[in-house]
Design a protein around this motif. Sequence first.
Motif, PDB file in Angstrom:
ATOM      1  N   PRO A  18       0.942  -1.216  -0.152  1.00 26.17           N
ATOM      2  CA  PRO A  18      -0.126   0.118   0.033  1.00 26.17           C
ATOM      3  C   PRO A  18       0.830   1.200   0.083  1.00 26.17           C
ATOM      4  O   PRO A  18       1.877   1.460   0.713  1.00 26.17           O
ATOM      5  CB  PRO A  18      -0.956   0.022   1.291  1.00 26.17           C
ATOM      6  N   ALA A  19       0.404   2.259  -0.566  1.00 22.77           N
ATOM      7  CA  ALA A  19       1.162   3.496  -0.874  1.00 22.77           C
ATOM      8  C   ALA A  19       1.034   4.267   0.420  1.00 22.77           C
ATOM      9  O   ALA A  19      -0.185   4.362   1.154  1.00 22.77           O
ATOM     10  CB  ALA A  19       0.579   4.213  -2.009  1.00 22.77           C
ATOM     11  N   ILE A  20       1.890   4.952   0.933  1.00 20.83           N
ATOM     12  CA  ILE A  20       1.957   5.888   2.245  1.00 20.83           C
ATOM     13  C   ILE A  20       1.906   7.184   1.700  1.00 20.83           C
ATOM     14  O   ILE A  20       2.442   7.725   0.710  1.00 20.83           O
ATOM     15  CB  ILE A  20       3.346   5.947   3.031  1.00 20.83           C
ATOM     16  N   GLU A  37      -4.793   4.165   8.133  1.00 20.12           N
ATOM     17  CA  GLU A  37      -4.246   3.728   9.535  1.00 20.12           C
ATOM     18  C   GLU A  37      -2.793   4.581   9.414  1.00 20.12           C
ATOM     19  O   GLU A  37      -2.129   4.771   8.436  1.00 20.12           O
ATOM     20  CB  GLU A  37      -3.797   2.449   9.488  1.00 20.12           C
ATOM     21  N   PHE A  38      -2.365   4.907  10.822  1.00 19.85           N
ATOM     22  CA  PHE A  38      -0.992   5.649  10.846  1.00 19.85           C
ATOM     23  C   PHE A  38      -0.058   4.911  10.668  1.00 19.85           C
ATOM     24  O   PHE A  38      -0.091   3.584  10.888  1.00 19.85           O
ATOM     25  CB  PHE A  38      -0.903   6.047  12.369  1.00 19.85           C
ATOM     26  N   ALA A  39       0.966   5.201   9.620  1.00 23.83           N
ATOM     27  CA  ALA A  39       1.931   4.265   8.972  1.00 23.83           C
ATOM     28  C   ALA A  39       3.346   4.612   9.719  1.00 23.83           C
ATOM     29  O   ALA A  39       4.135   3.974   9.525  1.00 23.83           O
ATOM     30  CB  ALA A  39       2.159   4.432   7.573  1.00 23.83           C
ATOM     31  N   GLY A  40       3.525   5.801  10.218  1.00 27.08           N
ATOM     32  CA  GLY A  40       4.745   6.202  10.912  1.00 27.08           C
ATOM     33  C   GLY A  40       4.939   7.580  10.849  1.00 27.08           C
ATOM     34  O   GLY A  40       4.009   8.635  10.318  1.00 27.08           O
ATOM     35  N   MET A  41       6.273   8.250  11.008  1.00 27.51           N
ATOM     36  CA  MET A  41       6.514   9.771  11.058  1.00 27.51           C
ATOM     37  C   MET A  41       7.961   9.883  10.590  1.00 27.51           C
ATOM     38  O   MET A  41       8.763   8.953  10.610  1.00 27.51           O
ATOM     39  CB  MET A  41       6.257  10.078  12.594  1.00 27.51           C
ATOM     40  N   ILE A  42       8.066  10.831  10.001  1.00 27.46           N
ATOM     41  CA  ILE A  42       9.343  11.566   9.683  1.00 27.46           C
ATOM     42  C   ILE A  42       9.404  12.888  10.165  1.00 27.46           C
ATOM     43  O   ILE A  42       8.763  13.705  10.262  1.00 27.46           O
ATOM     44  CB  ILE A  42       9.882  11.469   8.094  1.00 27.46           C
ATOM     45  N   GLU A  43      10.587  13.132  11.149  1.00 29.66           N
ATOM     46  CA  GLU A  43      10.977  14.431  11.690  1.00 29.66           C
ATOM     47  C   GLU A  43      12.253  14.958  11.259  1.00 29.66           C
ATOM     48  O   GLU A  43      13.282  14.037  11.404  1.00 29.66           O
ATOM     49  CB  GLU A  43      10.881  14.159  13.159  1.00 29.66           C
ATOM     50  N   ARG A  44      12.379  16.140  10.956  1.00 25.31           N
ATOM     51  CA  ARG A  44      13.748  16.670  10.860  1.00 25.31           C
ATOM     52  C   ARG A  44      14.380  17.474  11.979  1.00 25.31           C
ATOM     53  O   ARG A  44      13.603  18.149  12.700  1.00 25.31           O
ATOM     54  CB  ARG A  44      13.352  17.689   9.582  1.00 25.31           C
ATOM     55  N   GLY A  47      19.931  19.285  13.561  1.00 25.34           N
ATOM     56  CA  GLY A  47      21.087  19.161  12.507  1.00 25.34           C
ATOM     57  C   GLY A  47      20.603  18.956  10.990  1.00 25.34           C
ATOM     58  O   GLY A  47      21.537  18.663  10.144  1.00 25.34           O
ATOM     59  N   GLY A  48      19.523  18.797  10.766  1.00 25.71           N
ATOM     60  CA  GLY A  48      19.103  18.652   9.324  1.00 25.71           C
ATOM     61  C   GLY A  48      18.862  17.322   8.738  1.00 25.71           C
ATOM     62  O   GLY A  48      18.274  16.989   7.525  1.00 25.71           O
ATOM     63  N   ASP A  49      19.154  16.302   9.529  1.00 27.25           N
ATOM     64  CA  ASP A  49      18.729  14.829   9.165  1.00 27.25           C
ATOM     65  C   ASP A  49      17.296  14.594   9.358  1.00 27.25           C
ATOM     66  O   ASP A  49      16.485  15.290  10.149  1.00 27.25           O
ATOM     67  CB  ASP A  49      19.715  13.828  10.037  1.00 27.25           C
ATOM     68  N   PHE A  50      16.784  13.485   8.669  1.00 29.53           N
ATOM     69  CA  PHE A  50      15.571  13.315   8.858  1.00 29.53           C
ATOM     70  C   PHE A  50      15.351  11.865   9.604  1.00 29.53           C
ATOM     71  O   PHE A  50      16.026  10.761   9.183  1.00 29.53           O
ATOM     72  CB  PHE A  50      14.840  13.083   7.479  1.00 29.53           C
ATOM     73  N   LEU A  51      14.451  12.002  10.640  1.00 32.69           N
ATOM     74  CA  LEU A  51      14.499  10.718  11.711  1.00 32.69           C
ATOM     75  C   LEU A  51      13.176  10.163  11.083  1.00 32.69           C
ATOM     76  O   LEU A  51      12.282  10.591  10.983  1.00 32.69           O
ATOM     77  CB  LEU A  51      14.309  11.160  13.115  1.00 32.69           C
ATOM     78  N   ILE A  52      13.301   8.644  11.041  1.00 28.83           N
ATOM     79  CA  ILE A  52      12.035   7.931  10.661  1.00 28.83           C
ATOM     80  C   ILE A  52      11.736   7.047  11.588  1.00 28.83           C
ATOM     81  O   ILE A  52      12.404   6.410  12.265  1.00 28.83           O
ATOM     82  CB  ILE A  52      12.540   6.944   9.483  1.00 28.83           C
ATOM     83  N   LYS A  70      11.444   9.103   3.128  1.00 26.38           N
ATOM     84  CA  LYS A  70      10.168   8.412   2.601  1.00 26.38           C
ATOM     85  C   LYS A  70      10.338   6.972   1.970  1.00 26.38           C
ATOM     86  O   LYS A  70       9.565   6.208   2.125  1.00 26.38           O
ATOM     87  CB  LYS A  70       9.327   9.488   1.434  1.00 26.38           C
ATOM     88  N   ALA A  71      11.313   6.927   0.975  1.00 28.15           N
ATOM     89  CA  ALA A  71      11.539   5.844   0.247  1.00 28.15           C
ATOM     90  C   ALA A  71      11.920   4.608   1.097  1.00 28.15           C
ATOM     91  O   ALA A  71      11.537   3.480   1.254  1.00 28.15           O
ATOM     92  CB  ALA A  71      12.816   6.011  -0.657  1.00 28.15           C
ATOM     93  N   ARG A  72      13.114   4.935   2.376  1.00 27.12           N
ATOM     94  CA  ARG A  72      13.345   3.901   3.356  1.00 27.12           C
ATOM     95  C   ARG A  72      12.481   3.172   4.185  1.00 27.12           C
ATOM     96  O   ARG A  72      12.166   2.378   4.442  1.00 27.12           O
ATOM     97  CB  ARG A  72      14.494   4.631   4.181  1.00 27.12           C
ATOM     98  N   HIS A  73      11.484   4.424   4.650  1.00 27.20           N
ATOM     99  CA  HIS A  73      10.139   4.243   5.246  1.00 27.20           C
ATOM    100  C   HIS A  73       9.368   3.071   4.414  1.00 27.20           C
ATOM    101  O   HIS A  73       8.664   2.321   5.037  1.00 27.20           O
ATOM    102  CB  HIS A  73       9.348   5.261   5.698  1.00 27.20           C
ATOM    103  N   GLN A  74       9.267   3.478   3.208  1.00 24.88           N
ATOM    104  CA  GLN A  74       8.215   2.617   2.169  1.00 24.88           C
ATOM    105  C   GLN A  74       8.911   1.264   2.381  1.00 24.88           C
ATOM    106  O   GLN A  74       7.973   0.268   2.424  1.00 24.88           O
ATOM    107  CB  GLN A  74       8.136   3.185   0.934  1.00 24.88           C
TER     108      GLN A  74
END
Length: 88
Positions: A18-20, A37-44, A47-52, A70-74
């Motif tokens: 399923p697409a997120i 359904e809640f699939a997860g979260m990404i937060e900057r 330091g500029g990194d994106f935490l998944i 987004k690709a890693r989370h998928q």
Amino acid sequence: MTIATPRPTEGSTDRARPAIAWTTVQAGLWIGNAGGEFAGMIERSSGGDFLITDHRAHPLGTCATLDEAKARHQRQFQLSQSALKASI
């Protein structure tokens, strides 16, 4: 004679992956939704990194760009969905 298009099966790629949909809820914070359904979260980070994180708030790592995150989370989401279906 009628030619019918085959119907997708439970094992079809679309059902297995399923697409997120990502929604920005505030600057630097994205919430993922898959099939309502809640699939997860990404937060900057500061330091500029994106935490998944996944749908249970378990860390999945960090990435340098939002697209990479987004690709890693998928990928992780697809793996968890496949494992869930295999256990049923």
